[in-house]
Design an enzyme around this catalytic site. Structure first.
Site, PDB file in Angstrom:
ATOM      1  N   HIS A 147      -2.279  -3.744  17.286  1.00 13.63           N
ATOM      2  CA  HIS A 147      -3.187  -4.711  16.658  1.00 13.63           C
ATOM      3  C   HIS A 147      -4.494  -4.905  17.409  1.00 13.63           C
ATOM      4  O   HIS A 147      -5.385  -5.599  16.929  1.00 13.63           O
ATOM      5  CB  HIS A 147      -2.465  -6.049  16.445  1.00 13.63           C
TER       6      HIS A 147
ATOM      7  N   HIS B  55       0.852  -1.189   0.000  1.00  8.84           N
ATOM      8  CA  HIS B  55       0.000   0.000   0.000  1.00  8.84           C
ATOM      9  C   HIS B  55       0.892   1.244   0.000  1.00  8.84           C
ATOM     10  O   HIS B  55       2.127   1.138  -0.026  1.00  8.84           O
ATOM     11  CB  HIS B  55      -0.976  -0.020   1.189  1.00  8.84           C
TER      12      HIS B  55
ATOM     13  N   LYS C  40      -6.331   6.424  10.681  1.00 12.01           N
ATOM     14  CA  LYS C  40      -5.262   5.431  10.680  1.00 12.01           C
ATOM     15  C   LYS C  40      -5.492   4.489   9.496  1.00 12.01           C
ATOM     16  O   LYS C  40      -6.633   4.099   9.229  1.00 12.01           O
ATOM     17  CB  LYS C  40      -5.325   4.649  12.001  1.00 12.01           C
TER      18      LYS C  40
ATOM     19  N   CYS D  67       3.076 -10.845  20.435  1.00 11.17           N
ATOM     20  CA  CYS D  67       2.029 -10.438  19.484  1.00 11.17           C
ATOM     21  C   CYS D  67       2.430 -10.926  18.100  1.00 11.17           C
ATOM     22  O   CYS D  67       3.456 -10.501  17.560  1.00 11.17           O
ATOM     23  CB  CYS D  67       1.849  -8.920  19.469  1.00 11.17           C
TER      24      CYS D  67
ATOM     25  N   CYS E 189      -2.368  -5.512  22.543  1.00 10.11           N
ATOM     26  CA  CYS E 189      -1.305  -4.869  21.761  1.00 10.11           C
ATOM     27  C   CYS E 189      -1.851  -3.546  21.235  1.00 10.11           C
ATOM     28  O   CYS E 189      -2.913  -3.525  20.605  1.00 10.11           O
ATOM     29  CB  CYS E 189      -0.891  -5.776  20.601  1.00 10.11           C
TER      30      CYS E 189
ATOM     31  N   LYS F  47      -6.323  -2.444   7.683  1.00  9.13           N
ATOM     32  CA  LYS F  47      -7.084  -3.417   6.909  1.00  9.13           C
ATOM     33  C   LYS F  47      -8.558  -3.315   7.246  1.00  9.13           C
ATOM     34  O   LYS F  47      -9.416  -3.334   6.373  1.00  9.13           O
ATOM     35  CB  LYS F  47      -6.593  -4.823   7.253  1.00  9.13           C
TER      36      LYS F  47
HETATM   37  N1  MSP Z   1       9.213  -6.961   7.775  1.00 12.59           N
HETATM   38  C1  MSP Z   1       9.375  -5.903   8.692  1.00 12.59           C
HETATM   39  C2  MSP Z   1      10.625  -5.113   8.388  1.00 12.59           C
HETATM   40  C3  MSP Z   1      11.897  -5.891   8.378  1.00 12.59           C
HETATM   41  S1  MSP Z   1      13.241  -4.935   7.896  1.00 12.59           S
HETATM   42  C4  MSP Z   1      14.558  -5.819   8.313  1.00 12.59           C
HETATM   43  C5  MSP Z   1       8.192  -4.969   8.610  1.00 12.59           C
HETATM   44  N2  MSP Z   1       7.486  -5.012   7.484  1.00 12.59           N
HETATM   45  S2  MSP Z   1       6.198  -4.100   7.155  1.00 12.59           S
HETATM   46  O1  MSP Z   1       5.651  -4.628   5.944  1.00 12.59           O
HETATM   47  O2  MSP Z   1       5.340  -3.986   8.256  1.00 12.59           O
HETATM   48  O3  MSP Z   1       6.802  -2.717   6.779  1.00 12.59           O
HETATM   49  C6  MSP Z   1       6.962  -1.698   7.719  1.00 12.59           C
HETATM   50  C7  MSP Z   1       7.432  -0.479   6.971  1.00 12.59           C
HETATM   51  O4  MSP Z   1       6.526  -0.165   5.894  1.00 12.59           O
HETATM   52  C8  MSP Z   1       7.465   0.785   7.803  1.00 12.59           C
HETATM   53  O5  MSP Z   1       8.633   0.887   8.578  1.00 12.59           O
HETATM   54  C9  MSP Z   1       7.378   1.831   6.703  1.00 12.59           C
HETATM   55  O6  MSP Z   1       8.584   1.901   6.012  1.00 12.59           O
HETATM   56  C10 MSP Z   1       6.336   1.228   5.784  1.00 12.59           C
HETATM   57  N3  MSP Z   1       4.975   1.517   6.212  1.00 12.59           N
HETATM   58  C11 MSP Z   1       3.975   0.612   6.395  1.00 12.59           C
HETATM   59  N4  MSP Z   1       2.838   1.265   6.751  1.00 12.59           N
HETATM   60  C12 MSP Z   1       3.051   2.581   6.817  1.00 12.59           C
HETATM   61  C13 MSP Z   1       2.269   3.720   7.113  1.00 12.59           C
HETATM   62  N5  MSP Z   1       0.996   3.671   7.444  1.00 12.59           N
HETATM   63  N6  MSP Z   1       2.877   4.918   7.076  1.00 12.59           N
HETATM   64  C14 MSP Z   1       4.185   5.043   6.723  1.00 12.59           C
HETATM   65  N7  MSP Z   1       4.936   3.996   6.445  1.00 12.59           N
HETATM   66  C15 MSP Z   1       4.421   2.748   6.500  1.00 12.59           C
HETATM   67  O7  MSP Z   1       7.971  -4.212   9.538  1.00 12.59           O
END
Ligand code: MSP
Length: 479
Positions: A153, A19, A299, A133, A150, A302
């Site tokens: 979540h 996304h 926010k 979690c 959490c 999903k």
């Molecule tokens: N898989 C782990 C990261 C491992 S790195 C060694 C993870 N993945 S994640 O799919 O949840 O990705 C998190 C990252 O996605 C955030 O740190 C950010 O870069 C980006 N974002 C996901 N949702 C976001 C928002 N709502 N807003 C801004 N960035 C977001 O954590």
């Protein structure tokens, strides 16, 4: 010799579809990678997907797929979306790939023999008793819960009691504090550095393996265990470079910029540097952390169904405009709201009218009056503009960097409104007005390249010609 620049994004979990949250981080990385390449940097830009852990296995089961089938599908989806956004990554690492798994095992074998600064074993066996979690793939403390749940979540964490291997993080507290305080790992912005330092006071040794997880890499020295998904994932920044057996990592490591949002700050500013120290490796130079953004004030989640697929934006606005709209709204690092509702207005005023219309008017007049130009065609031509732009870029102020360029475009518009060259009869007189304006457009287009590569290329080709001609409409107005 050109300066090396190694930049990374987090590797994204495949249990979620890509996304605009993921897209934002990835576009920022792409802008920085392209900017460094443009400045003759030797760039390695890495992104990828994080594919192990219970959460992924559960998501696969929910749609009746094997974990690997599921990972292949979603990982390909991430790659396709990044292509669609013109992301110029040099590599895409997957944690279920053979090259990654093999090297994570080697990393664990090295950690097994490593000693902490106090001379103790880095890895030791113990028992974990506490809360977990699955949504976060993270161990939680009572203090972190809100109403027993959490906070991210809104689900009650599972109570765990299992054999784990631990990383002796407690032995690294002092050295970590010093390195963070002295900006040896520069954590940007400074409020995130302070958060990391505050967290450091409460951290404990962390698990590097899990007993009850099925979907993961076997711990090489105890097959009853799987490598904890976070240590598996963090290793990607090294395994993609071929660490430890491929000398390529010597060229690229340490990372120059590691980008992410604040959700994964603890893993990257505390766990990751400690792991690197245990391996005897140097630490990333900059860890740059942006806020978690909301969509139209809500926010992104999903359950609210408001997560926006970047392809939707690309379809509506085009690739370059999507990149522009996402990066021009707020400063990197600030809590931010993506105001999608404002995109059409912004598109029309800044792209269709601002840039697009100016390019069309000037090129049209030059062609109609058969006025040749002789413009300077290098990045550094307009020193003042470039300097102002670079200052913003160096401080991750992407919105302000764009504003520097748009200010110049507005000034060009004002010149045209004031002088009205379309009413002029004398060719020399017209040229006197239009040539500097065309030069400004070209200079802006050069600097715009990291943000809007295709648009920049078109304008540079168009305005680089001796006889500038009217081209296609860059940004057709949106109703
Ligand atoms: N898989 C782990 C990261 C491992 S790195 C060694 C993870 N993945 S994640 O799919 O949840 O990705 C998190 C990252 O996605 C955030 O740190 C950010 O870069 C980006 N974002 C996901 N949702 C976001 C928002 N709502 N807003 C801004 N960035 C977001 O954590």
């Amino acid at each position: 010799m050109s300066k090396k620049f190694y930049i990374t994004t987090p590797i994204y979990y495949v249990n979620d579809k890509p996304h605009i949250g993921h897209a934002y981080t990835t576009i920022v990385a792409d802008v920085l990678a392209r900017w460094h390449r443009q400045n003759k940097g030797d760039v390695f830009f890495l992104t990828g997907t994080d594919e192990h852990g219970t959460k992924v296995a559960e998501s696969a089961a929910a749609v009746g797929k094997t974990p690997q089938e599921f990972c292949d599908e979603i990982s390909a989806l991430f790659e396709a979306k990044w292509k669609n956004l013109n992301i110029s990554n040099d590599d895409f690492i997957r944690t279920t790939s053979a090259r990654h798994k093999k090297r994570v095992i080697e990393i664990f074998n090295l950690l097994k023999d490593a000693k902490t600064p106090q001379g103790r074993e880095v890895i030791y066996q113990g028992e974990y008793k506490g809360l977990y979690c699955t949504g976060c793939e993270k161990f939680l403390t009572e203090k972190e819960l809100v109403d027993g749940k959490c906070p991210d979540h809104k689900t009650a964490p599972a109570e765990l009691k299992e054999k784990n291997y631990f990383f002796r993080l407690s032995d690294y507290k002092d050295i970590l504090r010093k390195k963070i305080e002295k900006d040896e790992i520069n954590i940007f912005p400074v409020k995130r550095k302070n958060e990391a330092l505050a967290m450091l006071e409460f951290i404990d040794d962390f698990s590097v393996s899990r007993e009850t997880v099925k979907w993961g890499i076997d711990l090489p020295f105890d097959k009853s265990q799987k490598i904890y998904v976070w240590v598996d994932a963090l290793s990607n920044y090294l395994t993609a470079l071929g660490y430890p057996d491929d000398k390529n990592y010597k060229k690229w490591w340490p990372a120059d910029v590691q980008l992410m949002a604040q959700d994964i700050l603890k893993f990257h500013t505390l766990y990751w540097p400690a792991i690197l120290m245990a391996l005897g490796l140097s630490l990333p130079k900059n860890i740059c952390i942006h806020g978690f953004f909301t969509i139209n004030g809500e926010k992104m989640s999903k359950s609210l169904g408001n997560a926006i697929d970047p392809d939707e934006l690309v379809e509506k606005y085009g690739v370059d405009a999507t990149r522009y709209l996402l990066l021009s709204q707020f400063a990197f690092g600030e809590e931010a709201d993506v105001q999608v509702a404002r995109f059409p207005e912004k598109f029309n005023s800044n792209l269709a009218n601002g840039l697009g219309n100016l390019v069309a008017r000037v090129s049209n007049l030059l062609e109609k009056n058969k006025i040749p130009t002789d413009l300077r065609h290098d990045y550094n031509h307009d020193r003042k503009l470039t300097k102002e732009f670079e200052e913003k870029m160096e401080n991750y102020k992407f919105n302000e960097a764009l504003e520097v360029l748009w200010k110049r475009l507005r000034a060009c518009d004002e010149i045209l409104t004031k002088t009205e060259p379309w009413k002029m009869k004398n060719k020399e007189e017209i040229k006197k007005v239009l040539e500097p304006v065309a030069q400004d457009i070209l200079s802006v287009a050069e600097l715009l390249q990291p943000f809007m590569p295709a648009t920049s290329e078109k304008i540079v080709a168009q305005f680089g010609a001796k006889q500038i001609k009217k081209g296609e409409t860059l940004f057709p107005r949106i109703s």
